[in-house]
Design an enzyme around this catalytic site. Sequence first.
Site, PDB file in Angstrom:
ATOM      1  N   GLU A  18      24.329 -33.196 -57.019  1.00 53.32           N
ATOM      2  CA  GLU A  18      25.566 -33.304 -56.224  1.00 53.32           C
ATOM      3  C   GLU A  18      25.860 -34.773 -55.922  1.00 53.32           C
ATOM      4  O   GLU A  18      25.042 -35.649 -56.195  1.00 53.32           O
ATOM      5  CB  GLU A  18      25.421 -32.547 -54.884  1.00 53.32           C
ATOM      6  CG  GLU A  18      26.017 -31.162 -54.890  1.00 53.32           C
ATOM      7  CD  GLU A  18      27.537 -31.168 -54.689  1.00 53.32           C
ATOM      8  OE1 GLU A  18      28.110 -30.092 -54.516  1.00 53.32           O
ATOM      9  OE2 GLU A  18      28.155 -32.246 -54.719  1.00 53.32           O
ATOM     10  N   ASN A 150      33.697 -28.840 -48.292  1.00 45.21           N
ATOM     11  CA  ASN A 150      33.594 -29.340 -49.655  1.00 45.21           C
ATOM     12  C   ASN A 150      34.880 -30.016 -50.090  1.00 45.21           C
ATOM     13  O   ASN A 150      35.902 -29.963 -49.391  1.00 45.21           O
ATOM     14  CB  ASN A 150      33.330 -28.164 -50.606  1.00 45.21           C
ATOM     15  CG  ASN A 150      32.039 -28.323 -51.350  1.00 45.21           C
ATOM     16  OD1 ASN A 150      31.657 -29.427 -51.716  1.00 45.21           O
ATOM     17  ND2 ASN A 150      31.346 -27.216 -51.584  1.00 45.21           N
ATOM     18  N   ASP A 202      34.227 -26.824 -55.525  1.00 46.82           N
ATOM     19  CA  ASP A 202      33.080 -27.553 -54.972  1.00 46.82           C
ATOM     20  C   ASP A 202      33.498 -29.015 -54.822  1.00 46.82           C
ATOM     21  O   ASP A 202      34.592 -29.287 -54.329  1.00 46.82           O
ATOM     22  CB  ASP A 202      31.890 -27.344 -55.922  1.00 46.82           C
ATOM     23  CG  ASP A 202      30.551 -27.619 -55.278  1.00 46.82           C
ATOM     24  OD1 ASP A 202      29.541 -27.063 -55.737  1.00 46.82           O
ATOM     25  OD2 ASP A 202      30.520 -28.405 -54.315  1.00 46.82           O
TER      26      ASP A 202
HETATM   27  O1  LIG Z   1      28.373 -27.844 -52.260  1.00 46.25           O
HETATM   28  C1  LIG Z   1      27.738 -26.803 -52.439  1.00 46.25           C
HETATM   29  O2  LIG Z   1      28.270 -25.830 -53.218  1.00 46.25           O
HETATM   30  C2  LIG Z   1      27.517 -24.685 -53.602  1.00 46.25           C
HETATM   31  C3  LIG Z   1      28.390 -23.524 -53.942  1.00 46.25           C
HETATM   32  S1  LIG Z   1      29.881 -23.499 -53.177  1.00 46.25           S
HETATM   33  O3  LIG Z   1      30.756 -24.268 -54.098  1.00 46.25           O
HETATM   34  O4  LIG Z   1      29.749 -24.152 -51.886  1.00 46.25           O
HETATM   35  O5  LIG Z   1      30.287 -22.107 -53.065  1.00 46.25           O
HETATM   36  C4  LIG Z   1      26.512 -24.279 -52.564  1.00 46.25           C
HETATM   37  O6  LIG Z   1      25.718 -23.223 -53.070  1.00 46.25           O
HETATM   38  C5  LIG Z   1      25.653 -25.486 -52.251  1.00 46.25           C
HETATM   39  O7  LIG Z   1      24.621 -25.151 -51.353  1.00 46.25           O
HETATM   40  C6  LIG Z   1      26.535 -26.535 -51.639  1.00 46.25           C
HETATM   41  O8  LIG Z   1      25.802 -27.738 -51.441  1.00 46.25           O
END
Ligand SMILES: O=C1O[C@H](CS(=O)(=O)O)[C@@H](O)[C@H](O)[C@H]1O
Length: 303
Positions: A18, A150, A202
């Site tokens: 990430e 996000n 995301d």
């Molecule tokens: O940013 C993240 O995304 C993922 C999936 S989601 O896009 O938020 O649905 C999440 O599983 C993860 O823990 C998180 O850091």
Amino acid sequence: MTESDIRVALDLDMSLGESPLWSVRHQTLYWVDINRGHLYAWQPQSGDAPTVVELGEKVGCIALHRDGLLAAKASGIDRLTLPLGGRHERLVDNPEWQARGNRFNDGRCDASGRFWVGTIDADETHATAALYHLEDGALHLRRSGIGIANGLAFSPDRRWLYHTDSLTRCIQRYPFDVESGDMGSPEIWVDLEAHGLPGVPDGAAVDSDGNYWSALYGGGRIVCFSPQGQLLASHALPCLHPTMVAFGGADLRTLYITTATQHLDDEARKRWPLAGSLFSMTVPTPGQPEPECASSAPLADAT
Ligand SMILES: O=C1O[C@H](CS(=O)(=O)O)[C@@H](O)[C@H](O)[C@H]1O
């Protein structure tokens, strides 16, 4: 562009890659593996392998800082010196960590040097998380009632703040005043359902034309929306969980894409053998250079 335009930049096995972030000053790509608490630094033009540093706990995102990097770890935000592995200093604790086990998640700096960072519900289900910004060493609550904060990004003219609660599958945009940090009332700017797109929004980044590039976690693709919210492009990846994108390279025309292996069972791992790698593709429009978080003082004698 087809999937063939997307290439493996580094064949990795990240659990939750990430927060890719290009430093123009250092000509270096930084990113994290949230679940393993790893921080990566890589100079693609060097031909060297990336440097990996263990941060000792989960880390949701990073941001550039005049004196190094900011790391939004599960328990709080630290300022790290460079080169990696040096001193670190706790700037502020995460108010949701002890109370609910909600860690920090997605974030980035605005052009005035504020570090905006959101949290994620510990079960990734309930609207217990929030969006904050860090300024002058204090964390300011900006939005609550979020499930998974996000997709934070800013338009090149600094008039719009983009954000998503991944659980809603919608991307919102807020009128934004970069001088004051004020956010206006949000509007639903993109609804993945209306576009017939899979997955959830995301991490994201906005290019110099104001186009919003989004990683669709669970959708196996990255998509690009115009400033008006029209779908301009959709690029399939050879993996199910792209997590975030960042513009890098000397001309900011290399789009780096982090991915995840989490949530994949053995069968899915066989189906997506490149999951967890860092991907890249060349794009026609350069990205925006990432701002650095402002700092009122150099690092103290931290541990
Ligand atoms: O940013 C993240 O995304 C993922 C999936 S989601 O896009 O938020 O649905 C999440 O599983 C993860 O823990 C998180 O850091």
